[in-house]
Design a protein around this motif. Structure first.
Motif, short mmCIF file in Angstrom:
data_model
loop_
_atom_site.label_atom_id
_atom_site.label_comp_id
_atom_site.label_asym_id
_atom_site.label_seq_id
_atom_site.Cartn_x
_atom_site.Cartn_y
_atom_site.Cartn_z
N LEU A 59 0.82 -1.21 0.00
CA LEU A 59 0.00 0.00 0.00
C LEU A 59 0.85 1.26 0.00
O LEU A 59 0.61 2.18 -0.79
CB LEU A 59 -0.94 0.00 1.21
N ILE A 60 1.86 1.31 0.86
CA ILE A 60 2.73 2.49 0.93
C ILE A 60 3.47 2.67 -0.40
O ILE A 60 3.58 3.78 -0.92
CB ILE A 60 3.73 2.38 2.11
N GLY A 61 3.99 1.57 -0.94
CA GLY A 61 4.69 1.65 -2.23
C GLY A 61 3.77 2.14 -3.34
O GLY A 61 4.17 2.97 -4.17
N GLY A 62 2.54 1.66 -3.35
CA GLY A 62 1.58 2.10 -4.36
C GLY A 62 1.23 3.57 -4.23
O GLY A 62 1.17 4.31 -5.21
N ILE A 63 1.00 4.00 -2.98
CA ILE A 63 0.70 5.41 -2.74
C ILE A 63 1.88 6.29 -3.16
O ILE A 63 1.70 7.32 -3.81
CB ILE A 63 0.33 5.64 -1.25
N ARG A 85 3.70 10.16 -9.63
CA ARG A 85 3.08 10.44 -10.92
C ARG A 85 2.32 11.77 -10.88
O ARG A 85 2.35 12.54 -11.85
CB ARG A 85 2.16 9.29 -11.33
N ILE A 86 1.65 12.05 -9.77
CA ILE A 86 0.94 13.32 -9.62
C ILE A 86 1.95 14.47 -9.63
O ILE A 86 1.76 15.48 -10.32
CB ILE A 86 0.08 13.32 -8.34
N LYS A 87 3.04 14.33 -8.87
CA LYS A 87 4.09 15.36 -8.86
C LYS A 87 4.65 15.58 -10.25
O LYS A 87 4.85 16.72 -10.67
CB LYS A 87 5.23 14.96 -7.92
N ALA A 88 4.91 14.49 -10.95
CA ALA A 88 5.51 14.59 -12.29
C ALA A 88 4.60 15.38 -13.23
O ALA A 88 5.08 16.19 -14.03
CB ALA A 88 5.79 13.21 -12.86
N LYS A 116 11.82 20.17 -11.34
CA LYS A 116 12.04 18.75 -11.14
C LYS A 116 11.27 18.32 -9.90
O LYS A 116 11.02 19.13 -9.00
CB LYS A 116 13.53 18.45 -10.94
N GLU A 117 10.92 17.07 -9.85
CA GLU A 117 10.16 16.55 -8.71
C GLU A 117 10.84 16.86 -7.38
O GLU A 117 10.19 17.25 -6.41
CB GLU A 117 9.98 15.04 -8.86
N VAL A 118 12.14 16.73 -7.35
CA VAL A 118 12.88 16.94 -6.11
C VAL A 118 12.78 18.38 -5.61
O VAL A 118 12.87 18.64 -4.42
CB VAL A 118 14.35 16.49 -6.28
N HIS A 119 12.54 19.33 -6.50
CA HIS A 119 12.44 20.74 -6.11
C HIS A 119 11.16 21.06 -5.34
O HIS A 119 11.15 22.01 -4.54
CB HIS A 119 12.47 21.65 -7.36
#
Length: 154
Positions: free
Chosen positions: A12-16, A22-25, A34-37
């Motif tokens: 569950l945690i991995g899926g979330i 994907r939402i961040k991307a 970038k996602e990290v920012h």
């Protein structure tokens, strides 16, 4: 009856986490980041007094070398700056959001609230508060166990 739930929890945690990435991307490409920012800008928004690269790394559980590599890009884009002046960045300098960075961080906050409201809309407020409290405790316990196991390997 005690039940082993670690695999369910990890799945569950991995899926979330994958869904969050994907939402961040989707949003980071729209914002030119970038996602990290994303989390760093959020942290700097929450700390207008500024944070050092080390503090950003610790708060975001990121590698310090990653923060160091990416900070220059954010400075060049006029998203963050230092009060200490121009020139080569020195260890420990406080990083702050520029006006452009503040606008981006505000947009990130608005998107985060919209996502949060959407994914939690069917959950009772008290249940959600309990969930976050429990999740925080689990996070602390996992971190402590990981450190103990890493220390035992040495």
């Amino acid at each position: 009856m005690k039940q082993e739930r670690f695999e369910d929890f990890a799945t569950l945690i991995g899926g979330i986490y994958g869904d969050i990435r994907r939402i961040k991307a989707a949003y980071t490409s729209q914002l030119g980041l970038k996602e990290v920012h994303i989390f760093w800008l959020y942290l700097l928004r929450e700390h207008p007094e500024g944070l050092s690269a080390s503090e950003l790394a610790a708060a975001g559980k990121s590698d310090r070398s990653l923060v160091s590599r990416e900070i220059d890009s954010l400075i060049e884009q006029d998203i963050i700056c230092t009060r200490e002046g121009s020139g080569r960045r020195r260890y420990g300098w406080k990083l702050e959001l520029t006006d452009k960075g503040k606008a981006l961080a505000e947009r990130i906050s608005q998107v985060a609230m919209a996502v949060q409201d959407t994914v939690s809309r069917d959950i009772d407020r008290r249940e959600l508060e309990s969930f976050y409290k429990t999740l925080g405790t689990l996070s602390e316990n996992f971190e402590r166990l990981a450190k103990e196991l890493a220390a035992g390997e040495k």
